[in-house]
Design an enzyme around this catalytic site. Structure first.
Site, mmCIF file in Angstrom:
data_model
loop_
_atom_site.group_PDB
_atom_site.id
_atom_site.type_symbol
_atom_site.label_atom_id
_atom_site.label_comp_id
_atom_site.label_asym_id
_atom_site.label_seq_id
_atom_site.Cartn_x
_atom_site.Cartn_y
_atom_site.Cartn_z
ATOM 1 N N HIS A 1 1.795 5.126 -2.304
ATOM 2 C CA HIS A 1 1.420 6.114 -3.321
ATOM 3 C C HIS A 1 2.699 6.770 -3.838
ATOM 4 O O HIS A 1 3.288 7.609 -3.153
ATOM 5 C CB HIS A 1 0.497 7.176 -2.722
ATOM 6 C CG HIS A 1 -0.772 6.637 -2.141
ATOM 7 N ND1 HIS A 1 -1.976 6.660 -2.815
ATOM 8 C CD2 HIS A 1 -1.021 6.058 -0.938
ATOM 9 C CE1 HIS A 1 -2.919 6.121 -2.043
ATOM 10 N NE2 HIS A 1 -2.364 5.749 -0.900
ATOM 11 N N ARG B 1 2.816 8.667 -6.464
ATOM 12 C CA ARG B 1 2.404 10.004 -6.886
ATOM 13 C C ARG B 1 2.643 10.327 -8.363
ATOM 14 O O ARG B 1 2.533 11.500 -8.744
ATOM 15 C CB ARG B 1 3.113 11.059 -6.024
ATOM 16 C CG ARG B 1 2.850 10.967 -4.531
ATOM 17 C CD ARG B 1 1.389 11.077 -4.187
ATOM 18 N NE ARG B 1 1.173 11.436 -2.769
ATOM 19 C CZ ARG B 1 0.016 11.353 -2.167
ATOM 20 N NH1 ARG B 1 -1.055 10.941 -2.831
ATOM 21 N NH2 ARG B 1 -0.108 11.694 -0.892
ATOM 22 N N ASP C 1 0.997 2.649 3.622
ATOM 23 C CA ASP C 1 0.215 3.758 3.083
ATOM 24 C C ASP C 1 1.123 4.973 2.882
ATOM 25 O O ASP C 1 0.767 6.108 3.195
ATOM 26 C CB ASP C 1 -0.979 4.110 3.967
ATOM 27 C CG ASP C 1 -1.945 5.090 3.275
ATOM 28 O OD1 ASP C 1 -1.861 5.238 2.048
ATOM 29 O OD2 ASP C 1 -2.760 5.706 3.980
ATOM 30 N N HIS D 1 3.624 14.264 0.767
ATOM 31 C CA HIS D 1 3.243 15.563 0.228
ATOM 32 C C HIS D 1 4.458 16.479 0.288
ATOM 33 O O HIS D 1 5.358 16.283 1.118
ATOM 34 C CB HIS D 1 2.092 16.167 1.023
ATOM 35 C CG HIS D 1 0.834 15.374 0.969
ATOM 36 N ND1 HIS D 1 -0.061 15.462 -0.078
ATOM 37 C CD2 HIS D 1 0.328 14.455 1.823
ATOM 38 C CE1 HIS D 1 -1.069 14.638 0.139
ATOM 39 N NE2 HIS D 1 -0.870 14.009 1.281
ATOM 40 N N HIS E 1 0.855 -1.195 0.000
ATOM 41 C CA HIS E 1 0.000 0.000 0.000
ATOM 42 C C HIS E 1 0.889 1.242 0.000
ATOM 43 O O HIS E 1 1.322 1.718 1.050
ATOM 44 C CB HIS E 1 -0.900 -0.020 1.238
ATOM 45 C CG HIS E 1 -1.959 1.038 1.252
ATOM 46 N ND1 HIS E 1 -3.069 0.956 2.073
ATOM 47 C CD2 HIS E 1 -2.108 2.201 0.576
ATOM 48 C CE1 HIS E 1 -3.834 2.015 1.894
ATOM 49 N NE2 HIS E 1 -3.266 2.798 0.984
#
Length: 444
Positions: free
Chosen positions: A62, A64, A305, A309, A60
């Site tokens: 990201h 991006r 996860d 950012h 899991h």
């Protein structure tokens, strides 16, 4: 004659740990040799006194890309993974655009090729246009992802009927559907009642009751349709109880994340945006229930996860706590944080391999080549020295997020070497060469 021989280590698999020398040829494990056995190799690695683990599989994450590369990209994200001992990353489909069609998935795979430091498998999103499923299946993504709250309308399956109808399209498919156990009606209702924008309002909009209901809905819908599902990160006592009661009714697995095993909602007061994500952190009672479930074997997979950012995004001022971009980095720290749980006596080294290597590899269609130290498997290997300590710090993070919620922690072991398909890619927390990662697909 082997290309590489790793001598002197204790080999750790999910089932056991035992002293073996490991011979590598053609990128795969060619032999497990009894200590003292005769073997020749072009390169011999002395791992005496160390542990040898299979490379971790983060189910899991990201990365991006496409569209959000100011937050992370394939190169920076897999660099972080390599330094953290994650040799296979399973990338979620919530980029810009979301990976909802065969064309978008094919483009994503092509864009990643040649830019990866570790192997990457891609996940596709289930959109309300269910006719897209067949084309996506042909490209063998490692999973499909189905969302029940807090996403754009085109990807929102807001009630039981919609979830069951979507899963019926997968009843006979050899794939896995990841389901995030939220409840859109509770989120909407709470937001209408409480518009203060506080941390408390954020917590109220995504309560443990919503998670428990989402777990029950996912498992019961899977049982009725024959679909294979994976329930995404749970972190509440009611969620754990619902999972414990219902998990045997369907072909289902469940995950949690490291942050949910350590932090509580009280930590928002001091760490704020650094810890803000979804689902929200819970109470100390919820954390203890989750830890008990982990220790008792109820949790199948621990995944990060990883959702970075840009620092400026996290640092900006927002009208409401819920508006802060959700998510935090985790790829580089997964192994260290799991070893912290070993330090505490909550789990063992084989448990780390079970939840972070074998189970995710098997569940997401890579179990014939990843997640084990066994003959014929990819030589994705980690050398961990338990006689050395290591630390976690913001300054060492290579993700574009440039921080870790575990800053300042220490661990009673150190990852010294990482191998991907037999090639050493990391030595003492430094990449040793250009990226060797490949795009991997679900194997049937």
């Amino acid at each position: 004659m082997f290309e590489t021989l790793i001598r002197g280590a204790t080999v750790v698999n999910a089932e056991r740990q035992e002293r073996r020398d490991v011979g590598i040829a053609g990128g795969r494990i060619a032999a497990l040799i009894t200590p003292g056995g005769t073997a020749e190799a072009a390169t011999v690695v002395d791992a005496s006194g160390c542990l040898l683990l299979p490379g971790l599989v983060d189910a899991h994450a990201h990365l991006r890309e496409p569209g959000l590369t100011h937050k992370e990209d394939f190169s920076s994200g897999t660099h972080a993974a390599a330094l953290g001992g994650v040799t296979t990353v399973l990338d979620m489909p919530t980029d810009e655009p979301w990976t909802a069609s065969a064309e978008q998935l094919a483009d994503k795979m092509a864009t990643a090729t040649g830019r990866l430091h570790v192997d990457v498998g891609f996940q596709a999103v289930v959109s309300r246009d269910l006719s897209r499923i067949a084309g996506l299946l042909a490209l063998a993504p490692v999973s499909f992802e189905l969302f029940t709250s807090d996403v754009p309308e085109a990807f929102l399956f807001r009630n039981f009927d919609m979830v069951a109808e979507a899963l019926r399209h997968f009843g006979h498919a050899d794939t896995l559907i990841g389901i995030s156990p939220g409840d859109q009606s509770m989120l909407t209702g709470a937001n209408e009642r409480n518009k203060t924008g506080t941390i408390a309002a954020f917590l109220d909009s995504r309560p443990p009751l919503a998670e428990a209901g989402g777990v029950a809905r996912a498992v019961l819908a899977a049982a009725a349709t024959g679909a294979r599902i994976h329930v995404r990160q749970i972190n509440s006592e009611p969620g754990v109880e619902a999972w414990s009661r219902l998990r045997d009714r369907a072909d289902a697995s469940v995950e949690t994340t490291p942050q949910n095993l350590f932090f509580t909602a009280d930590d928002y007061e001091t760490q704020g945006a650094r810890l803000k994500g979804s689902p929200p952190l819970r109470s100390r009672q919820d954390v203890e229930a989750l830890r008990a479930a982990l220790k008792g074997g109820l949790i199948d997979i621990v995944a990060t996860d990883h959702a970075p950012h840009a620092p400026a995004e996290k640092a900006a001022a927002y009208a409401a706590f819920a508006d802060i971009p959700g998510g935090m980095p985790g790829l580089q720290t997964l192994l260290q944080v799991m070893l912290k749980l070993v330090d505490e006596g909550l789990i063992t080294y084989p448990d780390v391999v079970r939840m972070c290597a074998r189970n995710p590899a098997e569940r997401f269609g890579l179990g014939r080549r990843k997640g084990r130290i066994a003959t014929g498997y990819d030589a994705d290997l980690l050398i961990v020295d338990p006689s050395l300590s290591s630390s976690i710090s913001d300054a060492e993070q290579v993700s574009r997020a440039a921080y870790t919620p575990f800053d300042g922690w220490s661990v009673k072991a150190r990852l010294t070497n990482v191998f991907l398909r037999g090639r050493q890619i990391v030595r003492d927390q430094v990449l040793t060469g250009p990226g060797q990662g490949k795009v991997v697909r679900r194997e049937h």
